[in-house]
Write a protein that holds these residues in place. Structure first.
Motif, PDB file in Angstrom:
ATOM      1  N   THR A 198      -4.192   7.850  10.078  1.00 16.40           N
ATOM      2  CA  THR A 198      -3.379   7.810   8.876  1.00 16.40           C
ATOM      3  C   THR A 198      -3.473   9.086   8.046  1.00 16.40           C
ATOM      4  O   THR A 198      -4.476   9.797   8.065  1.00 16.40           O
ATOM      5  CB  THR A 198      -3.794   6.636   7.967  1.00 16.40           C
ATOM      6  N   SER A 199      -2.396   9.305   7.331  1.00 12.51           N
ATOM      7  CA  SER A 199      -2.385  10.273   6.235  1.00 12.51           C
ATOM      8  C   SER A 199      -1.803   9.554   5.035  1.00 12.51           C
ATOM      9  O   SER A 199      -0.601   9.235   5.018  1.00 12.51           O
ATOM     10  CB  SER A 199      -1.534  11.494   6.570  1.00 12.51           C
ATOM     11  N   CYS A 200      -2.632   9.266   4.067  1.00 10.19           N
ATOM     12  CA  CYS A 200      -2.144   8.561   2.879  1.00 10.19           C
ATOM     13  C   CYS A 200      -1.239   9.454   2.033  1.00 10.19           C
ATOM     14  O   CYS A 200      -0.427   8.952   1.255  1.00 10.19           O
ATOM     15  CB  CYS A 200      -3.326   8.064   2.046  1.00 10.19           C
ATOM     16  N   ILE A 201      -1.376  10.762   2.187  1.00 10.56           N
ATOM     17  CA  ILE A 201      -0.532  11.690   1.444  1.00 10.56           C
ATOM     18  C   ILE A 201       0.880  11.723   2.025  1.00 10.56           C
ATOM     19  O   ILE A 201       1.874  11.641   1.300  1.00 10.56           O
ATOM     20  CB  ILE A 201      -1.142  13.112   1.463  1.00 10.56           C
ATOM     21  N   LYS A 202       0.977  11.809   3.348  1.00 13.78           N
ATOM     22  CA  LYS A 202       2.283  11.914   3.997  1.00 13.78           C
ATOM     23  C   LYS A 202       2.825  10.590   4.495  1.00 13.78           C
ATOM     24  O   LYS A 202       3.988  10.482   4.872  1.00 13.78           O
ATOM     25  CB  LYS A 202       2.202  12.910   5.150  1.00 13.78           C
ATOM     26  N   GLY A 203       1.976   9.553   4.537  1.00 14.97           N
ATOM     27  CA  GLY A 203       2.436   8.232   4.952  1.00 14.97           C
ATOM     28  C   GLY A 203       2.285   7.938   6.424  1.00 14.97           C
ATOM     29  O   GLY A 203       2.636   6.844   6.881  1.00 14.97           O
ATOM     30  N   ASP A 204       1.762   8.880   7.182  1.00 14.10           N
ATOM     31  CA  ASP A 204       1.608   8.667   8.624  1.00 14.10           C
ATOM     32  C   ASP A 204       0.671   7.493   8.911  1.00 14.10           C
ATOM     33  O   ASP A 204      -0.402   7.377   8.311  1.00 14.10           O
ATOM     34  CB  ASP A 204       1.036   9.920   9.292  1.00 14.10           C
ATOM     35  N   GLY A 205       1.069   6.644   9.840  1.00 17.78           N
ATOM     36  CA  GLY A 205       0.210   5.562  10.307  1.00 17.78           C
ATOM     37  C   GLY A 205       0.108   4.354   9.398  1.00 17.78           C
ATOM     38  O   GLY A 205      -0.503   3.349   9.787  1.00 17.78           O
ATOM     39  N   LEU A 206       0.704   4.410   8.225  1.00 19.91           N
ATOM     40  CA  LEU A 206       0.541   3.303   7.276  1.00 19.91           C
ATOM     41  C   LEU A 206       1.331   2.063   7.684  1.00 19.91           C
ATOM     42  O   LEU A 206       0.920   0.938   7.391  1.00 19.91           O
ATOM     43  CB  LEU A 206       0.936   3.754   5.865  1.00 19.91           C
ATOM     44  N   ASP A 207       2.480   2.270   8.349  1.00 21.01           N
ATOM     45  CA  ASP A 207       3.260   1.107   8.797  1.00 21.01           C
ATOM     46  C   ASP A 207       2.465   0.270   9.793  1.00 21.01           C
ATOM     47  O   ASP A 207       2.450  -0.965   9.706  1.00 21.01           O
ATOM     48  CB  ASP A 207       4.573   1.562   9.427  1.00 21.01           C
ATOM     49  N   ALA A 208       1.803   0.937  10.732  1.00 19.63           N
ATOM     50  CA  ALA A 208       1.010   0.213  11.728  1.00 19.63           C
ATOM     51  C   ALA A 208      -0.165  -0.504  11.072  1.00 19.63           C
ATOM     52  O   ALA A 208      -0.483  -1.653  11.416  1.00 19.63           O
ATOM     53  CB  ALA A 208       0.513   1.176  12.796  1.00 19.63           C
ATOM     54  N   TRP A 209      -0.817   0.157  10.138  1.00 23.79           N
ATOM     55  CA  TRP A 209      -1.935  -0.443   9.399  1.00 23.79           C
ATOM     56  C   TRP A 209      -1.474  -1.678   8.625  1.00 23.79           C
ATOM     57  O   TRP A 209      -2.117  -2.726   8.678  1.00 23.79           O
ATOM     58  CB  TRP A 209      -2.547   0.600   8.470  1.00 23.79           C
ATOM     59  N   CYS A 210      -0.350  -1.569   7.936  1.00 24.20           N
ATOM     60  CA  CYS A 210       0.145  -2.699   7.152  1.00 24.20           C
ATOM     61  C   CYS A 210       0.605  -3.840   8.049  1.00 24.20           C
ATOM     62  O   CYS A 210       0.444  -5.015   7.690  1.00 24.20           O
ATOM     63  CB  CYS A 210       1.272  -2.234   6.229  1.00 24.20           C
ATOM     64  N   SER A 211       1.148  -3.511   9.204  1.00 22.89           N
ATOM     65  CA  SER A 211       1.526  -4.566  10.155  1.00 22.89           C
ATOM     66  C   SER A 211       0.301  -5.323  10.643  1.00 22.89           C
ATOM     67  O   SER A 211       0.343  -6.546  10.816  1.00 22.89           O
ATOM     68  CB  SER A 211       2.266  -3.956  11.348  1.00 22.89           C
ATOM     69  N   TRP A 212      -0.779  -4.602  10.865  1.00 23.11           N
ATOM     70  CA  TRP A 212      -2.029  -5.239  11.278  1.00 23.11           C
ATOM     71  C   TRP A 212      -2.505  -6.219  10.207  1.00 23.11           C
ATOM     72  O   TRP A 212      -2.919  -7.348  10.517  1.00 23.11           O
ATOM     73  CB  TRP A 212      -3.089  -4.171  11.540  1.00 23.11           C
ATOM     74  N   LEU A 213      -2.416  -5.807   8.945  1.00 24.28           N
ATOM     75  CA  LEU A 213      -2.827  -6.694   7.850  1.00 24.28           C
ATOM     76  C   LEU A 213      -1.927  -7.920   7.764  1.00 24.28           C
ATOM     77  O   LEU A 213      -2.407  -9.050   7.589  1.00 24.28           O
ATOM     78  CB  LEU A 213      -2.801  -5.937   6.521  1.00 24.28           C
ATOM     79  N   LYS A 214      -0.620  -7.721   7.896  1.00 21.35           N
ATOM     80  CA  LYS A 214       0.302  -8.857   7.828  1.00 21.35           C
ATOM     81  C   LYS A 214       0.044  -9.845   8.969  1.00 21.35           C
ATOM     82  O   LYS A 214       0.093 -11.064   8.767  1.00 21.35           O
ATOM     83  CB  LYS A 214       1.748  -8.363   7.861  1.00 21.35           C
ATOM     84  N   ASN A 215      -0.239  -9.321  10.147  1.00 24.24           N
ATOM     85  CA  ASN A 215      -0.549 -10.206  11.275  1.00 24.24           C
ATOM     86  C   ASN A 215      -1.851 -10.977  11.043  1.00 24.24           C
ATOM     87  O   ASN A 215      -1.960 -12.162  11.404  1.00 24.24           O
ATOM     88  CB  ASN A 215      -0.663  -9.381  12.561  1.00 24.24           C
ATOM     89  N   ALA A 216      -2.841 -10.302  10.437  1.00 25.72           N
ATOM     90  CA  ALA A 216      -4.109 -10.978  10.141  1.00 25.72           C
ATOM     91  C   ALA A 216      -3.921 -12.097   9.143  1.00 25.72           C
ATOM     92  O   ALA A 216      -4.509 -13.182   9.276  1.00 25.72           O
ATOM     93  CB  ALA A 216      -5.121  -9.954   9.617  1.00 25.72           C
ATOM     94  N   VAL A 217      -3.099 -11.856   8.134  1.00 28.10           N
ATOM     95  CA  VAL A 217      -2.796 -12.892   7.139  1.00 28.10           C
ATOM     96  C   VAL A 217      -2.070 -14.067   7.806  1.00 28.10           C
ATOM     97  O   VAL A 217      -2.381 -15.235   7.550  1.00 28.10           O
ATOM     98  CB  VAL A 217      -1.971 -12.317   5.976  1.00 28.10           C
ATOM     99  N   ALA A 218      -1.106 -13.744   8.658  1.00 27.57           N
ATOM    100  CA  ALA A 218      -0.345 -14.805   9.340  1.00 27.57           C
ATOM    101  C   ALA A 218      -1.255 -15.662  10.215  1.00 27.57           C
ATOM    102  O   ALA A 218      -1.115 -16.888  10.256  1.00 27.57           O
ATOM    103  CB  ALA A 218       0.766 -14.178  10.180  1.00 27.57           C
ATOM    104  N   GLU A 219      -2.195 -15.025  10.899  1.00 26.05           N
ATOM    105  CA  GLU A 219      -3.150 -15.767  11.739  1.00 26.05           C
ATOM    106  C   GLU A 219      -4.013 -16.696  10.882  1.00 26.05           C
ATOM    107  O   GLU A 219      -4.333 -17.815  11.292  1.00 26.05           O
ATOM    108  CB  GLU A 219      -4.023 -14.799  12.519  1.00 26.05           C
ATOM    109  N   LYS A 220      -4.386 -16.229   9.699  1.00 23.88           N
ATOM    110  CA  LYS A 220      -5.250 -17.039   8.819  1.00 23.88           C
ATOM    111  C   LYS A 220      -4.498 -18.274   8.313  1.00 23.88           C
ATOM    112  O   LYS A 220      -5.108 -19.304   8.038  1.00 23.88           O
ATOM    113  CB  LYS A 220      -5.732 -16.183   7.636  1.00 23.88           C
ATOM    114  N   ARG A 221      -3.202 -18.181   8.191  1.00 24.85           N
ATOM    115  CA  ARG A 221      -2.406 -19.289   7.676  1.00 24.85           C
ATOM    116  C   ARG A 221      -2.161 -20.381   8.705  1.00 24.85           C
ATOM    117  O   ARG A 221      -1.735 -21.477   8.361  1.00 24.85           O
ATOM    118  CB  ARG A 221      -1.042 -18.771   7.193  1.00 24.85           C
ATOM    119  N   LYS A 222      -2.402 -20.077   9.989  1.00 17.78           N
ATOM    120  CA  LYS A 222      -2.143 -21.062  11.043  1.00 17.78           C
ATOM    121  C   LYS A 222      -3.092 -22.250  10.951  1.00 17.78           C
ATOM    122  O   LYS A 222      -4.245 -22.105  10.580  1.00 17.78           O
ATOM    123  CB  LYS A 222      -2.268 -20.396  12.419  1.00 17.78           C
TER     124      LYS A 222
END
Length: 218
Positions: A194-218
């Motif tokens: 990731t580069s938090c300044i340029k935004g690189d890799g943040l979409d993949a990181w956020c998708s990982w978090l969303k998937n983790a949340v979805a798994e917890k809700r099951k």
């Protein structure tokens, strides 16, 4: 004798951590313990994460710091609930500290709680605080030798974030070597560059978090 004292401390901590985990589970909250050295970019990563996931996930942050509220103030500027824990010199958060902070949050209104631990690659790895998973942030400015020098946190983490890749060309960081060492320590770990300044890799990181949340809700 010192081993017995340590075992007693960890035993009490683990008992409270188990209670914290039950509370998170009862509210279907995914709890992430975010660990990294001072200056690795943990707080900036959190700021960018909150901004990108606004409208998708209800996020709160528990901020661990030795003395100041500086990081909590940065998170609050993004309109996210944040609770500050000052350890007064302690090198890590423990489960009791997190339990007290949790009482100040409206848990029914949350999907994700991110606990930014005190800046340290050693002590936080040894203390379960009731999280679902750990994630470690490593700035490329710290050197590619850190995974093997501090193996426990990489073994314990479900995700590793290699941050500040926008300045990779200005360092002698060997990305291939770092990735190899991390995967040797933890073959199943999710790795993000990731580069938090340029935004690189943040979409993949956020998708990982969303998937983790979805798994917890099951």
């Amino acid at each position: 004798m010192e081993v017995q004292v340590m075992e007693d401390i960890l035993g009490k901590n683990d008992a409270q951590a188990a209670e914290n985990q039950k509370v998170f589970a009862a509210h279907h909250i995914f709890a992430l313990n975010l660990i990294g050295s001072p200056g690795s970019g943990k707080t900036t990563l959190l700021e960018r994460t909150i901004a990108k996931l606004k409208g998708d996930l209800r996020i709160a942050v528990i901020e661990g710091d030795l003395f100041t509220n500086k990081d909590a103030d940065r998170i609050a500027a993004h309109d996210a609930p944040v609770i500050q824990i000052n350890t007064s010199g302690g090198c890590h958060l423990d489960a009791v500290m997190v339990a007290e902070a949790m009482q100040k949050l409206d848990l029914d209104a949350l999907d994700l709680v991110i606990i930014e631990n005190v800046g340290n690659l050693v002590c936080p790895a040894e203390f379960n605080i009731g999280e679902d998973q750990k994630a470690v942030v490593l700035s490329i400015t710290e050197g590619d030798d850190k995974p093997l020098k501090y193996p426990l946190i990489f073994k314990e983490s479900a995700a590793a974030v290699l941050n500040k890749i926008d300045i990779l060309s200005y360092t002698n960081f060997d990305m291939e070597s770092a990735e190899h060492d991390i995967h040797c320590l933890s073959p199943e770990i999710s790795l993000f560059k990731t580069s938090c300044i340029k935004g690189d890799g943040l979409d993949a990181w956020c998708s990982w978090l969303k998937n983790a949340v979805a798994e917890k809700r099951k």
